[in-house]
Enzyme design. Structure first.
Site, PDB file in Angstrom:
ATOM      1  N   TRP A 123      -5.089  -5.254  -4.505  1.00 39.82           N
ATOM      2  CA  TRP A 123      -5.408  -4.548  -3.131  1.00 39.82           C
ATOM      3  C   TRP A 123      -3.893  -4.768  -2.418  1.00 39.82           C
ATOM      4  O   TRP A 123      -3.416  -5.983  -2.565  1.00 39.82           O
ATOM      5  CB  TRP A 123      -6.516  -5.849  -2.572  1.00 39.82           C
ATOM      6  CG  TRP A 123      -6.724  -5.319  -1.219  1.00 39.82           C
ATOM      7  CD1 TRP A 123      -7.002  -4.275  -0.640  1.00 39.82           C
ATOM      8  CD2 TRP A 123      -6.799  -6.428  -0.034  1.00 39.82           C
ATOM      9  NE1 TRP A 123      -7.285  -4.240   0.747  1.00 39.82           N
ATOM     10  CE2 TRP A 123      -6.979  -5.555   1.261  1.00 39.82           C
ATOM     11  CE3 TRP A 123      -6.708  -7.721   0.022  1.00 39.82           C
ATOM     12  CZ2 TRP A 123      -7.221  -6.159   2.212  1.00 39.82           C
ATOM     13  CZ3 TRP A 123      -6.584  -8.375   1.239  1.00 39.82           C
ATOM     14  CH2 TRP A 123      -6.746  -7.709   2.409  1.00 39.82           C
TER      15      TRP A 123
ATOM     16  N   LYS B   5     -17.922  -6.010   3.856  1.00 42.01           N
ATOM     17  CA  LYS B   5     -18.374  -4.891   3.084  1.00 42.01           C
ATOM     18  C   LYS B   5     -19.951  -5.151   2.878  1.00 42.01           C
ATOM     19  O   LYS B   5     -20.856  -4.384   3.214  1.00 42.01           O
ATOM     20  CB  LYS B   5     -17.903  -4.622   1.820  1.00 42.01           C
ATOM     21  CG  LYS B   5     -16.255  -4.998   1.807  1.00 42.01           C
ATOM     22  CD  LYS B   5     -15.651  -3.771   2.051  1.00 42.01           C
ATOM     23  CE  LYS B   5     -14.087  -4.100   2.404  1.00 42.01           C
ATOM     24  NZ  LYS B   5     -13.330  -3.014   2.359  1.00 42.01           N
TER      25      LYS B   5
ATOM     26  N   ASP C 172     -10.716 -14.014  -5.135  1.00 41.82           N
ATOM     27  CA  ASP C 172     -11.065 -13.126  -3.754  1.00 41.82           C
ATOM     28  C   ASP C 172     -12.320 -12.420  -4.192  1.00 41.82           C
ATOM     29  O   ASP C 172     -12.595 -11.506  -4.818  1.00 41.82           O
ATOM     30  CB  ASP C 172      -9.809 -11.897  -4.057  1.00 41.82           C
ATOM     31  CG  ASP C 172      -9.979 -11.057  -2.473  1.00 41.82           C
ATOM     32  OD1 ASP C 172     -11.065 -11.260  -1.914  1.00 41.82           O
ATOM     33  OD2 ASP C 172      -9.244 -10.074  -2.255  1.00 41.82           O
TER      34      ASP C 172
HETATM   35  N1  PLP Z   1      -9.835  -8.372  -0.608  1.00 42.37           N
HETATM   36  C1  PLP Z   1     -10.137  -7.242  -0.957  1.00 42.37           C
HETATM   37  C2  PLP Z   1      -9.814  -7.019  -2.573  1.00 42.37           C
HETATM   38  C3  PLP Z   1     -10.474  -5.980  -0.257  1.00 42.37           C
HETATM   39  O1  PLP Z   1     -10.655  -5.188  -0.814  1.00 42.37           O
HETATM   40  C4  PLP Z   1     -10.578  -6.389   1.223  1.00 42.37           C
HETATM   41  C5  PLP Z   1     -10.847  -5.298   2.049  1.00 42.37           C
HETATM   42  O2  PLP Z   1     -10.722  -3.914   1.668  1.00 42.37           O
HETATM   43  C6  PLP Z   1     -10.279  -7.358   1.526  1.00 42.37           C
HETATM   44  C7  PLP Z   1     -10.024  -8.880   0.719  1.00 42.37           C
HETATM   45  C8  PLP Z   1     -10.260  -7.961   3.218  1.00 42.37           C
HETATM   46  O3  PLP Z   1     -11.366  -7.976   3.620  1.00 42.37           O
HETATM   47  P1  PLP Z   1     -11.594  -8.180   5.149  1.00 42.37           P
HETATM   48  O4  PLP Z   1     -11.705  -6.846   5.648  1.00 42.37           O
HETATM   49  O5  PLP Z   1     -12.633  -9.010   5.306  1.00 42.37           O
HETATM   50  O6  PLP Z   1     -10.508  -8.845   5.623  1.00 42.37           O
END
Ligand code: PLP
Length: 413
Positions: free
Chosen positions: A138, A256, A220
């Protein structure tokens, strides 16, 4: 204009664009009637619209009329009901780490905030300086650890482009070569951006190496429930690490799986070796939170706490999550069938084998540019990543026609 002469800001350079937001911007300005945005990182309905989960609406309505609620600050570590329920959701109520009272949570600003808090703790308190992230990962992982002061951000092999699956051998080899005091980020499920997760057997082999090398694990977990539609299946990795007696962090995001993107609802779940360590660890995490956001926001955490702590709402939520996961699974099949029917060159099995919201189509950067410039179909350059829920029965034929044209007329690089 009166006042100081010159400007402090004259020499400020333009920062590079953030790819996903730049694409969304371009998409919004695009007036083509058939434009499609496959880049966005959020759930969409068959009508291409955002979805407020019905159970979230129920919890919100109850909040509006609850006379006991107010706008006082939450504690620095956040809402207790939320933190405890989040950790239980992740690890399962019967996890040894929960039963033995070795687990605690700290409410954070989304999954990103939880990752940042973990990174700050590792840097400031444990004095770590090296972190391993998957290649690719990510987009924000590296940036967050860099911002926390990590000077050594390394990649472990993950995606095997030739076979469009996990490069397990490469991953294990790179982790075996990690220096002392290394941390690693692992995606709990629905790996972003590849959509490829380790199998249960592979997780065991990964854990063996991490244990032998004493690598600190940060999981994560941004998609619990989204991957398979089952919150327990999707939590296999953190539950397994807890059972094996690992001490580790998990950054949980409710963006999500609750659709609470703009409420910044996350939790850093901390599993320690013994209950005695909890107070010291929490006190250090609180000091860090105090200097970053001081106190977390209420709204999203209150919704999640309400749903997770109420049997009937919890069951409704699991159904809502299934609805989202099933739509994504159906879309994978739809796209796969249409590509096969059209005879588009290449095997497309990865589209149905990959997990979660995203798919690494394997389209190269020039093919992606072709789709954006000539078809007004927006997607990410790296691996040609697309959001599966942005496909609808109305746009799928157009998307397939465009992919077919890109594959047959434009070289990959
Ligand atoms: N980690 C991953 C792999 C993600 O895809 C995302 C969001 O797209 C996040 C963390 C971050 O999520 P948040 O929007 O809750 O900060």
């Amino acid at each position: 204009m009166a006042g100081q002469s010159g400007s402090f800001f004259n020499d400020v350079q333009m920062a590079p664009p953030i790819e996903v937001f730049a694409l969304i911007d371009r998409f919004k300005k695009d007036e083509h009637p058939k434009k499609v945005n496959l880049s966005v990182g959020a759930y969409r309905t068959e009508e291409g619209k955002p979805w407020v989960l019905p159970v979230v609406k129920v919890a919100e309505v109850a909040m509006v009329s609850d006379p006991t609620l107010n706008h006082e600050y939450l504690p620095v570590a956040g809402l207790e009901d939320f933190r405890d329920a989040s950790c239980k959701l992740l690890l399962g109520a019967d996890s040894p780490a929960i039963v033995e009272n070795r687990t605690q949570g700290v409410q954070c600003l989304g999954g990103t905030g939880a990752i940042r808090l973990a990174a700050e703790f590792l840097k400031r308190v444990l004095k770590f300086d090296t972190v391993f992230v998957s290649k690719p990962t990510w987009g924000n992982h590296k940036g967050v650890f860099k911002a926390a002061g990590f000077s050594s951000i390394k990649e472990y092999r993950y995606w095997n482009d030739a076979n469009k699956n996990l490069d397990l051998e490469g991953m294990l080899q790179d982790l075996k070569n990690a220096p002392e005091k290394s941390a690693v980020i692992l995606h709990a499920c629905a790996h972003n951006p590849t959509g490829v997760d380790p199998t249960r057997e592979q997780w065991k082999l990964i854990a063996d190496v991490l244990e032998a090398k004493k690598i600190f694990v940060l999981i994560d977990c941004a998609y619990q429930g989204f991957a398979s539609g089952n919150i327990d299946n999707d939590a296999f990795a953190p539950r397994y690490f807890a059972e094996r007696g690992f001490e580790f962090f998990t950054a949980q995001s409710f963006s999500k799986n609750f659709g609470l993107y703009n409420e910044r609802t996350g939790n850093l779940c901390v599993v320690n070796r013994s209950p005695e360590m909890k107070a010291q660890v929490k006190s250090q995490l609180e000091i860090i939170v105090r200097t970053m956001w001081s106190n977390p926001p209420n709204h999203g955490a209150r919704i999640v706490a309400s749903v997770l702590n109420n049997n009937s709402q919890f069951n409704d939520w699991k159904e809502n999550v299934k609805t989202m996961a099933n739509r994504i699974l159906n879309n994978r099949k739809l796209l796969y069938d249409k590509l096969r029917a059209k005879g588009t060159p290449g095997t497309w099995d990865h589209i149905i084998n990959q997990i979660g919201m995203f798919s690494f189509t394997g389209l190269g950067p020039r093919q992606v540019t072709h789709l954006i410039d000539n078809y007004h179909i927006y997607l990410m350059k790296e691996g040609g990543r697309i959001n599966m829920c942005a496909i609808t029965s109305k746009n799928v034929d157009y998307v397939v026609e465009a992919i077919h044209d890109a594959i047959t007329t434009v070289p990959k690089t």
